[in-house]
Design a protein around this motif. Structure first.
Motif, mmCIF file in Angstrom:
data_model
loop_
_atom_site.group_PDB
_atom_site.id
_atom_site.type_symbol
_atom_site.label_atom_id
_atom_site.label_comp_id
_atom_site.label_asym_id
_atom_site.label_seq_id
_atom_site.Cartn_x
_atom_site.Cartn_y
_atom_site.Cartn_z
ATOM 1 N N VAL A 134 -10.535 6.874 -8.742
ATOM 2 C CA VAL A 134 -9.726 6.369 -7.632
ATOM 3 C C VAL A 134 -10.588 5.573 -6.650
ATOM 4 O O VAL A 134 -10.182 4.511 -6.157
ATOM 5 C CB VAL A 134 -9.021 7.541 -6.912
ATOM 6 N N LEU A 135 -11.788 6.068 -6.361
ATOM 7 C CA LEU A 135 -12.678 5.351 -5.443
ATOM 8 C C LEU A 135 -13.112 4.006 -6.016
ATOM 9 O O LEU A 135 -13.227 3.012 -5.282
ATOM 10 C CB LEU A 135 -13.895 6.219 -5.121
ATOM 11 N N VAL A 136 -13.356 3.949 -7.312
ATOM 12 C CA VAL A 136 -13.711 2.669 -7.945
ATOM 13 C C VAL A 136 -12.562 1.672 -7.804
ATOM 14 O O VAL A 136 -12.771 0.489 -7.476
ATOM 15 C CB VAL A 136 -14.072 2.885 -9.431
ATOM 16 N N VAL A 137 -11.341 2.142 -8.039
ATOM 17 C CA VAL A 137 -10.167 1.268 -7.884
ATOM 18 C C VAL A 137 -10.043 0.796 -6.443
ATOM 19 O O VAL A 137 -9.748 -0.377 -6.166
ATOM 20 C CB VAL A 137 -8.894 2.008 -8.333
ATOM 21 N N VAL A 147 -2.442 -3.085 -3.036
ATOM 22 C CA VAL A 147 -1.881 -2.162 -4.030
ATOM 23 C C VAL A 147 -2.979 -1.263 -4.587
ATOM 24 O O VAL A 147 -2.808 -0.040 -4.712
ATOM 25 C CB VAL A 147 -1.187 -2.942 -5.171
ATOM 26 N N LEU A 148 -4.118 -1.854 -4.897
ATOM 27 C CA LEU A 148 -5.246 -1.070 -5.412
ATOM 28 C C LEU A 148 -5.771 -0.109 -4.346
ATOM 29 O O LEU A 148 -6.139 1.028 -4.655
ATOM 30 C CB LEU A 148 -6.360 -2.008 -5.882
ATOM 31 N N GLN A 149 -5.817 -0.547 -3.097
ATOM 32 C CA GLN A 149 -6.241 0.343 -2.019
ATOM 33 C C GLN A 149 -5.272 1.518 -1.853
ATOM 34 O O GLN A 149 -5.680 2.618 -1.488
ATOM 35 C CB GLN A 149 -6.337 -0.422 -0.699
ATOM 36 N N GLY A 150 -3.997 1.287 -2.114
ATOM 37 C CA GLY A 150 -2.995 2.342 -1.949
ATOM 38 C C GLY A 150 -3.225 3.538 -2.840
ATOM 39 O O GLY A 150 -2.840 4.665 -2.498
ATOM 40 N N ALA A 151 -3.875 3.320 -3.979
ATOM 41 C CA ALA A 151 -4.162 4.439 -4.881
ATOM 42 C C ALA A 151 -5.075 5.460 -4.229
ATOM 43 O O ALA A 151 -5.111 6.627 -4.633
ATOM 44 C CB ALA A 151 -4.794 3.916 -6.175
ATOM 45 N N ALA A 152 -5.801 5.042 -3.183
ATOM 46 C CA ALA A 152 -6.735 5.951 -2.511
ATOM 47 C C ALA A 152 -6.038 7.128 -1.859
ATOM 48 O O ALA A 152 -6.677 8.152 -1.579
ATOM 49 C CB ALA A 152 -7.537 5.186 -1.457
ATOM 50 N N THR A 189 0.829 -1.207 0.000
ATOM 51 C CA THR A 189 0.000 0.000 0.000
ATOM 52 C C THR A 189 0.858 1.249 0.000
ATOM 53 O O THR A 189 0.566 2.227 -0.699
ATOM 54 C CB THR A 189 -0.924 -0.004 1.232
ATOM 55 N N LEU A 190 1.919 1.215 0.773
ATOM 56 C CA LEU A 190 2.823 2.362 0.853
ATOM 57 C C LEU A 190 3.467 2.659 -0.494
ATOM 58 O O LEU A 190 3.504 3.805 -0.953
ATOM 59 C CB LEU A 190 3.897 2.076 1.909
ATOM 60 N N LEU A 191 3.953 1.620 -1.150
ATOM 61 C CA LEU A 191 4.613 1.816 -2.444
ATOM 62 C C LEU A 191 3.615 2.270 -3.502
ATOM 63 O O LEU A 191 3.928 3.125 -4.341
ATOM 64 C CB LEU A 191 5.302 0.521 -2.882
#
Length: 499
Positions: A88-91, A113-118, A61-63
């Motif tokens: 971003v919310l959809v991802v 990883v997908l949550q990290g985009a938030a 998530t950090l990366l």
């Protein structure tokens, strides 16, 4: 004679709705960072994975945040904040559902990883506020949205503890909760956040995004994995060396691109540069508080001679929740402070309170009321610091750079949080109590907690130096160059007063 045009009640209600929605979005963002901290052991047990393997659940998530936050902030400035927020919310929802339905560590990491985009939601939210909220309400709006970051981080620890209590604990409901909150936020954004009226357009600096992302990955990877790899191992030292090289490559690239992802002049602009340094130290202090107090509360006093023998749930609810509530309450007044004394002195006040809180923890952490009181002081400091930094940045950059500038500030806080997590973990493991009973796992010596809290207090002392010596005195509150189209254009004198 000129007169000031009062905003209509309808516009005032729209502004309130936008601020509340974006506050919810910011809370969801911060929850993603700490959501899994209390359940890493549970995930490892459930999936039959080692601690080193499970640590990638947080590292991923950090990366991801490091790579996507500045890029998505820039895309929001170029092509519209609302569609970028929705994407971003959809991802994030997709990542949460994936994490909630999988029993594979690999796919869980992909979900994270997908949550990290938030993480990109926060700078996008600040860009929306700058465009939609009146100038005199902007400091308060930014303070409230920023304050929910500290609240969300603590709230995630509490809710995770509640959802995983009992003998048959399961980590999957934690991610279902994340998916549900993200879905509610998505609906609210679609219905209540206006479409962007200002878009800079232009090309997306893919090369700049790649070089910046690689630099941040090489920097954050050894920070987050150094405890497992060994701080003097070839992988750790090689990654740090690679980060130095990529920093130079990134700066070289951005100085030669017509439309850079990050304008290096903006990046080195005094308010932006020193706000990012402050973000590094405040992020460090936040994780030092969460981890230090959580570990301290769970130390069995009958064995170690100190600590409170609390469960994960009790540690979160009794010792961390009051700090979380304090940060949310204080966020209501951050905007007022910024208007009265300015963001620079608000940041200085945050530093003084934070230094005092950690000094209190270092000197007196043997009683529950003392720990809770000191934690509330630190929570207050973090909330005020989070409110002041966006105000400093917004006052120092033009509107079309708001998203990427705040995106970089978000990354600086993430780097600080990573350093805080790595340093506290290393310090607590470096010196343990001798002659423990058989079967008892190693427990840190009490002096390591004192040292950890002292270092965190020193971090806030650096924030004080940055506020008083690094940042110049500002005579005006953050600007709001873009006013909602629904409001009639003010007369020149009214515009001057609003500025």
């Amino acid at each position: 004679m000129s007169r000031t045009i009062a905003p209509s009640p309808g516009r005032h209600r729209r502004e309130i709705a936008v601020v509340l929605v974006l506050s919810l979005a910011a809370m969801v963002v911060s929850m993603m960072q700490t959501l899994v901290v209390p359940i890493l052991g549970l995930i490892g047990t459930s999936l039959g994975s080692s601690a080193a393997e499970v640590s990638w659940v947080t590292t991923a998530t950090l990366l991801s945040a490091a790579v996507f936050t500045p890029l998505l902030g820039r895309l929001g400035d170029q092509h519209g904040k609302k569609p970028t927020l929705i994407a971003v919310l959809v991802v994030m929802i997709a990542g949460s559902v994936l994490a909630a339905t999988t029993d594979s560590l690999l796919w869980l990491i992909v979900g994270r990883v997908l949550q990290g985009a938030a993480t990109a939601i926060f700078p996008l939210a600040l860009s929306v506020l700058r465009e939609e909220v009146s100038a005199h309400r902007l400091p308060g709006a930014m303070s409230l949205v920023s304050g929910t970051l500290a609240f969300g981080s603590g709230f995630a620890l509490v809710t995770t503890g509640l959802l995983t209590r009992g003998e048959n604990a399961d980590y999957h409901p934690v991610f279902w909760m994340a998916a549900g909150l993200a879905l509610v936020t998505l609906v609210a954004v679609v219905l209540l956040v206006p479409a962007s009226r200002t878009k800079t357009g232009g090309r997306t600096d893919i090369l700049g995004a790649l070089t910046l992302g690689l630099f941040l990955v090489l920097l954050l990877l050894p920070i987050s994995q150094g405890h497992e790899w060994g701080w003097t191992s070839a992988r750790t030292l090689g990654s740090f060396a690679g980060a130095v090289v990529m920093a130079g490559v990134w700066a070289f690239t951005e100085n030669r691109v017509r439309e850079p992802l990050v304008d290096m002049k903006m990046f080195l602009h005094r308010p932006v540069l020193f706000s990012n340094l402050a973000g590094l130290f405040v992020g460090f202090g936040m994780f030092a508080q969460f981890l230090g107090i959580s570990y301290l509360a769970q130390i069995p006093q009958d064995i170690a001679g100190y600590g409170f023998g609390a469960s994960v749930l009790r540690a979160s609810v009794e010792y961390l929740l009051p700090s979380t509530i304090a940060s949310l309450v204080v966020s209501q007044f951050g905007g007022l402070l910024i208007r009265r004394i300015g963001p620079r002195l608000t940041l200085a006040l945050s530093a003084v309170i934070g230094t005092t809180g950690f000094a209190w923890l270092a000197a007196a952490h043997s009683s529950t009321p003392s720990v809770i009181g000191a934690a509330m002081a630190v929570g207050t400091a973090i909330s005020l610091g989070y409110a002041a930094m966006p105000a400093l940045i917004v006052a120092g950059v033009p509107p079309h750079q708001t998203g990427v500038a705040n995106g970089i500030n978000s990354i600086s806080r993430s780097v600080g949080s990573s350093i805080g997590s790595a340093l506290i973990t290393t310090l607590l493991a470096s010196r343990t109590i001798e002659n423990l009973p058989a079967g008892v796992p190693p427990l840190p010596a009490e002096s390591q907690f004192t040292l950890s809290f002292t270092i965190a207090g020193a971090a806030f002392a650096f924030v004080l130096a940055i506020a008083l010596l690094g940042l110049k005195r500002q005579r005006q509150a953050p600007r709001a160059e873009h006013r909602p189209a629904a409001e009639p254009a003010p007369e020149p004198a009214a515009a001057t007063a609003a500025a």
